[in-house]
Design a protein around this motif. Structure first.
Motif, short mmCIF file in Angstrom:
data_model
loop_
_atom_site.label_atom_id
_atom_site.label_comp_id
_atom_site.label_asym_id
_atom_site.label_seq_id
_atom_site.Cartn_x
_atom_site.Cartn_y
_atom_site.Cartn_z
N GLY A 1 -1.95 0.56 1.27
CA GLY A 1 -1.21 1.29 2.30
C GLY A 1 -0.92 2.72 1.87
N ALA B 1 4.33 5.78 7.21
CA ALA B 1 3.07 5.12 7.55
C ALA B 1 2.76 4.00 6.57
CB ALA B 1 1.94 6.14 7.57
N ALA B 2 2.98 4.25 5.27
CA ALA B 2 2.70 3.23 4.24
C ALA B 2 3.65 2.05 4.38
CB ALA B 2 2.81 3.85 2.86
N CYS C 1 -1.09 -4.91 -0.91
CA CYS C 1 -0.92 -4.22 0.38
C CYS C 1 -0.23 -2.87 0.20
CB CYS C 1 -0.13 -5.10 1.34
SG CYS C 1 -1.08 -6.44 2.09
N GLY D 1 2.59 0.03 7.68
CA GLY D 1 1.30 -0.63 7.50
C GLY D 1 1.37 -1.78 6.51
N THR D 2 2.06 -1.57 5.39
CA THR D 2 2.19 -2.62 4.38
C THR D 2 2.99 -3.81 4.91
OG1 THR D 2 2.11 -0.98 2.61
CG2 THR D 2 2.99 -3.14 2.06
N ALA E 1 -2.41 6.26 3.53
CA ALA E 1 -1.46 7.25 4.03
C ALA E 1 -1.60 8.58 3.29
CB ALA E 1 -0.04 6.71 3.90
N ALA F 1 -4.15 -4.63 7.12
CA ALA F 1 -3.30 -3.46 6.86
C ALA F 1 -4.08 -2.16 6.87
CB ALA F 1 -2.59 -3.63 5.52
N THR G 1 -2.49 0.83 9.03
CA THR G 1 -1.95 1.98 8.30
C THR G 1 -2.66 3.27 8.69
OG1 THR G 1 -1.49 0.50 6.43
CG2 THR G 1 -1.35 2.86 6.02
N ALA H 1 -0.67 6.36 10.38
CA ALA H 1 -0.70 7.65 9.68
C ALA H 1 -1.33 8.73 10.55
CB ALA H 1 -1.46 7.50 8.36
#
Length: 397
Positions: free
Chosen positions: A290, A223-224, A286, A227-228, A294, A379, A383, A387
C-alpha cells in the motif's frame, strides 16, 4: 552551514513528533484497557466455590523457578541426566537442589538433547511437600530470556544503524503494534469481546498510527491507510465465507482446543479468532504494498504534473503488480514454513490426498494463505485508485 542546521532542526522536530505519538498512543491504550476490563469476565459463584474447595491447606504443590546449573552428576543408560542447580529467585533463592533432566525428547531414544553443562540457565519445576520444602526437582526448560533480550537489542541496533531516523520510526511503529496487540487486543479477546470487530479496530489503529509516524499527515498516508485496510478486510471476509462453506470449526489445532479449558470460562468464537489471525498475518504485507503504490503515485504526480489521471493510475497499479509476485510468494511461503512439520509427516507416511486435503488443520492453512494473498492483490488497484483520486484533486487545486 544553514542547510546542516535546517536538517538538524528538522531531525529534532521529527523525533519530537515520534515521542509525542508514542505518548499519545500510550495514553490511548491506558484509557482503553480499563474500559475493556469493564466488560470482561465475571467469576461465577460456582466457579469460585469450586476453586476454593479444590485448594487444600498444606497440600503438596509445585512451581517453576529460574536456576543455574552448577554441576553435572552424569547420565544413565536411558539418557536421564542428573544435575545440581542453584535457585536464583523466590523463597528458595541460593538453595542448591538436585534436578533431573530428560535428554531423550518425548522419552524416545531417536533424538537426544544436548547435556546440560555448568553455567547453563534453566527453568526448574520443583515439587514441594506439605511443609513447603523441596522434595523433587526437574529441568522443565532452558532459560532463554537473556539471549532473547540480547537478540531484540541487536535487532533494534541494526534498524537504527542502517535506517537512521527511519529506523527509529520503524521501532516506534513496532512498539505501538506490540502495545496494541498485547494490551488491547489480547485482553479484549480474553474479556469476551467479539474478535472480528476488535481485530478490525485494532488493525485500523495500528495501520493508521504506523503510516502517520512514517509519512505524516499527507494524501499519500491517507491512500495507503485506506487501501491497506480494505485489503486486509477483504482477506478476512473471504476467509469467513469459505470457512462457512467448508464447515471449518476453528478448533482443529491443539492450541485452539486448549482454549476450551482456560480458567476464564470464555465462550470463544473460533471462526472469529481465525478471522483476526488473517487480518494480523496479512497486515504487514498489505502495508508494504500500500505504501509503495501511494509513494509512487505521489512522486509521479509531483514530477509529472501534466500526466493524465489514467496514466497516473496505471503507474501505481504497475508498481503493485511488480511487487505482487514477491509478496504473494512471501505470504504463501510463510504459511508453508509454519506447516513444514505437517508436510513432512504427510510425505513420510504417504497419506493419500483424499485424507489430508480434508483435514481441517491443513485446510485452514491453505485457506489462510490463499485468502490473505487475494486480499493483498485486491489492495493494489484499490490503493492505486484512491491515491490517483487524491493527487488528481491536489493538482486540480
Amino acid at each position: 552551514m544553514n542547510s546542516n542546521k535546517e536538517r538538524r532542526a528538522k531531525r529534532q522536530e521529527t523525533i519530537k513528533k515520534i515521542i509525542a505519538w508514542l505518548l499519545a498512543v500510550l495514553l490511548i491504550l491506558g484509557m482503553l484497557t480499563p474500559l475493556l476490563s469493564v466488560f470482561g469476565e465475571k467469576t461465577t459463584e460456582s466457579t469460585t466455590q469450586t476453586t476454593n474447595t479444590s485448594v487444600r491447606a498444606n497440600a503438596p504443590s509445585s512451581e517453576k523457578v529460574r536456576a543455574t546449573v552448577t554441576a553435572d552428576k552424569g547420565s544413565n543408560e536411558r539418557g536421564t541426566q542428573t544435575v545440581e542447580a542453584t535457585v536464583s529467585e523466590g523463597v528458595y533463592k541460593g538453595q542448591v537442589v538436585e534436578a533431573i533432566f530428560e535428554r531423550n525428547a518425548f522419552y524416545s531414544n531417536k533424538y537426544a538433547l544436548d547435556p546440560l553443562t555448568p553455567g547453563t540457565n534453566v527453568i526448574l519445576l520443583i515439587e514441594k511437600d506439605k511443609y513447603g520444602a523441596i522434595s523433587k526437582a526437574y529441568v522443565a526448560d532452558i532459560n532463554r530470556e537473556g539471549a532473547l533480550l540480547f537478540l531484540v537489542l541487536v535487532f533494534f541496533g541494526v534498524l537504527i544503524l542502517v535506517g537512521g531516523l527511519k529506523g527509529v520510526k520503524a521501532i516506534a511503529s513496532l512498539v505501538i503494534t506490540g502495545l496494541a496487540l498485547f494490551f488491547v487486543f489480547i485482553p479484549g479477546i480474553l474479556s469476551g469481546h467479539d474478535p472480528v470487530i476488535l481485530s478490525i479496530l485494532v488493525c485500523m489503529f495500528v495501520i493508521s498510527v504506523s503510516f502517520l509516524i512514517i509519512s505524516g499527515f499527507t494524501r499519500k498516508t491517507l491512500a495507503a491507510i485506506v487501501g491497506t485496510t480494505v485489503g486486509i478486510i477483504i482477506a478476512g471476509l473471504l476467509f469467513l465465507l469459505f470457512s462457512n462453506i467448508m464447515r471449518i470449526s476453528g478448533i482443529s489445532d491443539e492450541h485452539a482446543r486448549n482454549l476450551l479449558f482456560i480458567p476464564q470460562q470464555i465462550q470463544f468464537e473460533f471462526k472469529g479468532l481465525l478471522f483476526a489471525g488473517i487480518l494480523i498475518a496479512s497486515m504487514g504485507a498489505c502495508m508494504d504494498i500500500g505504501m509503495s503504490i501511494a509513494s509512487t503515485v505521489n512522486e509521479i504526480s509531483e514530477s509529472s504534473p501534466g500526466i493524465s489521471k489514467l496514466a497516473l493510475f496505471k503507474a501505481g497499479a504497475n508498481v503493485g503488480k511488480d511487487a505482487m509476485a514477491t509478496m504473494t510468494n512471501t505470504l504463501i511461503l510463510a504459511y508453508a514454513g509454519t506447516s513444514l512439520n505437517i508436510i513432512l509427516l504427510l510425505k513420510a507416511n504417504s497419506i493419500a490426498s483424499i485424507n489430508f486435503m480434508n483435514w481441517e488443520v491443513i485446510v485452514v492453512e491453505i485457506t489462510r494463505a490463499l485468502t490473505a494473498t487475494i486480499g493483498l492483490v485486491a489492495a493494489i488497484p484499490i490503493t492505486a485508485f484512491i491515491a490517483t483520486e487524491l493527487f488528481d484533486k491536489k493538482r486540480a487545486k
